[in-house]
Design an enzyme around this catalytic site. Structure first.
Site, PDB file in Angstrom:
ATOM      1  N   SER A  76       0.849  -1.192   0.000  1.00 30.37           N
ATOM      2  CA  SER A  76       0.000   0.000   0.000  1.00 30.37           C
ATOM      3  C   SER A  76       0.889   1.248   0.000  1.00 30.37           C
ATOM      4  CB  SER A  76      -0.868  -0.001   1.253  1.00 30.37           C
ATOM      5  OG  SER A  76      -0.013   0.127   2.386  1.00 30.37           O
ATOM      6  N   ASP A 108      -0.707  -1.399  -4.035  1.00 29.62           N
ATOM      7  CA  ASP A 108      -2.043  -1.512  -3.454  1.00 29.62           C
ATOM      8  C   ASP A 108      -2.576  -0.110  -3.107  1.00 29.62           C
ATOM      9  OD1 ASP A 108      -4.175  -3.002  -2.641  1.00 29.62           O
ATOM     10  OD2 ASP A 108      -3.274  -3.751  -0.786  1.00 29.62           O
ATOM     11  N   HIS A 109      -3.886   0.022  -3.039  1.00 30.41           N
ATOM     12  CA  HIS A 109      -4.587   1.269  -2.657  1.00 30.41           C
ATOM     13  C   HIS A 109      -3.785   2.557  -2.851  1.00 30.41           C
ATOM     14  CE1 HIS A 109      -7.979  -0.987  -1.345  1.00 30.41           C
ATOM     15  NE2 HIS A 109      -7.169  -1.803  -0.704  1.00 30.41           N
ATOM     16  N   GLU A 147     -11.657   0.708  -8.122  1.00 30.53           N
ATOM     17  CA  GLU A 147     -12.449   0.262  -6.967  1.00 30.53           C
ATOM     18  C   GLU A 147     -13.732   1.074  -6.816  1.00 30.53           C
ATOM     19  OE1 GLU A 147      -9.972  -0.536  -3.573  1.00 30.53           O
ATOM     20  OE2 GLU A 147     -11.586  -0.109  -2.173  1.00 30.53           O
ATOM     21  N   HIS A 178     -11.876  -4.570   4.875  1.00 33.86           N
ATOM     22  CA  HIS A 178     -10.485  -4.546   5.326  1.00 33.86           C
ATOM     23  C   HIS A 178     -10.415  -4.803   6.830  1.00 33.86           C
ATOM     24  CE1 HIS A 178      -9.664  -2.226   1.510  1.00 33.86           C
ATOM     25  NE2 HIS A 178      -8.781  -3.200   1.472  1.00 33.86           N
ATOM     26  N   GLY A 179      -9.334  -5.428   7.247  1.00 33.73           N
ATOM     27  CA  GLY A 179      -9.113  -5.655   8.671  1.00 33.73           C
ATOM     28  C   GLY A 179      -9.895  -6.850   9.202  1.00 33.73           C
ATOM     29  N   HIS A 191     -10.699  -7.704  -2.013  1.00 36.43           N
ATOM     30  CA  HIS A 191      -9.857  -7.073  -0.985  1.00 36.43           C
ATOM     31  C   HIS A 191     -10.342  -7.528   0.387  1.00 36.43           C
ATOM     32  CE1 HIS A 191      -7.462  -3.949  -3.128  1.00 36.43           C
ATOM     33  NE2 HIS A 191      -8.284  -4.307  -4.087  1.00 36.43           N
ATOM     34  N   GLY A 192      -9.490  -7.319   1.392  1.00 36.08           N
ATOM     35  CA  GLY A 192      -9.911  -7.605   2.763  1.00 36.08           C
ATOM     36  C   GLY A 192     -10.303  -9.059   2.970  1.00 36.08           C
ATOM     37  N   SER A 201      -8.787 -11.381   4.701  1.00 31.63           N
ATOM     38  CA  SER A 201      -8.447 -11.967   6.006  1.00 31.63           C
ATOM     39  C   SER A 201      -9.704 -12.290   6.809  1.00 31.63           C
ATOM     40  CB  SER A 201      -7.589 -10.996   6.810  1.00 31.63           C
ATOM     41  OG  SER A 201      -6.319 -10.847   6.216  1.00 31.63           O
TER      42      SER A 201
END
Ligand code: ZN
Length: 310
Positions: free
Chosen positions: A59, A91-92, A145, A192-193, A226-227, A229
């Protein structure tokens, strides 16, 4: 489903080549963020261990810390010695200047992220950046995005993103047509997160699989999730079958990085040799990356994922 070991690095495969092949085979390319060389070594080692291609991601913040050109030089050097293709993604990226910087540094792709802007402005800024980076490198892939998937690959107190801003197939079609992007990052229930409950394996993210299939049909380009996790394994499999081509994992790596670093430091308070302290960290992060790579390629994931209760 990809036969493990079927990827050979000739140094000539482009990111588009590998994505096209995986799209046909019903597998997704794993994208893993790095902020330092410990994480980079872990991602590269996981690619070697599983014999699967990987995308190294960074990022704006990670590039700032690592150095965009320094990271690009290291990844290029890793790829020269690797048996599998290794790609590098910016990224981003929230400004034209940073997108141009990444393209000039030799990144294979750039995530142009103006998703916080209203749709029309997002279209205008994304289109401008797509044209700018392709003028520098015609082979570079541009990702755009839309929708809200929260920010920060961290442990959050409350859920990120907003269910009301999930991407619609019609928006996706219009956005791709108007901007000329090669890859679309939609909001399909991802975020995200991770929540603390996800780190502990007590909760999983769930995806809107039907929406993914409709967006793929309407957009006609590669799709990134994305995100990733903390996402339920079965949802990953279904999302890939519905058309997801790239999956981003960052927070799981960061959790493994921090936990293993704390353990390594606690093991011997007198240890001061960096490579002795950091090697267990490389190993721990590698295990997470390998586990995710196997899952994305239709193999049993095995142990190692953060929050995996198995
Ligand atoms: Zn992301």
């Amino acid at each position: 489903m990809t036969a493990i070991g079927a990827f050979k690095n000739t140094g000539k495969e482009s990111l588009r080549d590998v994505l096209t092949r995986l799209d046909k085979e019903g597998a997704a390319l794993g994208h893993f963020n790095v902020a330092d060389q410990t994480l980079l070594r872990a991602v590269v080692a996981a690619g070697a261990e599983t014999e699967l291609p990987v995308i190294v991601g960074a990022s704006e913040g990670e590039r700032e810390f690592f150095g965009a050109r320094q990271l690009a030089a290291l990844v290029k050097s890793e790829r020269q010695e690797s048996d599998v293709p290794i790609f590098l993604n910016a990224d981003h990226t929230h400004s034209l200047a940073k997108a141009i910087e990444a393209a000039k540094a030799g990144f294979d792709s750039v995530v142009i992220d103006f998703s916080a802007l209203p749709f029309e402005q997002n279209v205008a800024c994304t289109k401008e950046a797509v044209q700018a980076i392709k003028a520098i490198n015609p082979a570079i892939l541009a990702e755009g995005e839309i929708g809200n998937i929260g920010t920060g690959s961290e442990i959050h107190e409350t859920a990120q993103g907003d269910p009301k801003t999930l991407t619609t197939p019609e928006e996706a079609r219009q956005f791709v047509e108007a901007t000329g992007i090669d890859i679309l990052a939609p909001a399909v229930g991802n975020m995200h997160g991770m929540l603390q409950s996800m780190v502990q394996g007590k909760a999983k993210k769930h995806l809107d699989i039907e929406r993914i299939a409709q967006i793929k049909q309407a957009a006609g380009v590669f799709l990134t999730l994305h995100g990733g996790s903390g996402t339920d394994d079965e949802h990953f499999r279904k999302a890939i079958a519905a058309g997801i081509n790239i999956i981003h994992i960052n927070t799981e790596l960061r959790v493994a990085w921090r936990q293993s670093l704390a353990e390594s430091l606690a093991r011997d308070p007198n240890e001061v040799v960096p490579y002795k302290i950091l090697q267990p960290v490389v190993d721990a992060v590698k295990q997470v990356v390998s586990s995710r790579l196997r899952l994305f390629h239709g193999e049993p994931a095995g142990a190692g994922a953060v929050g995996s209760v198995a």
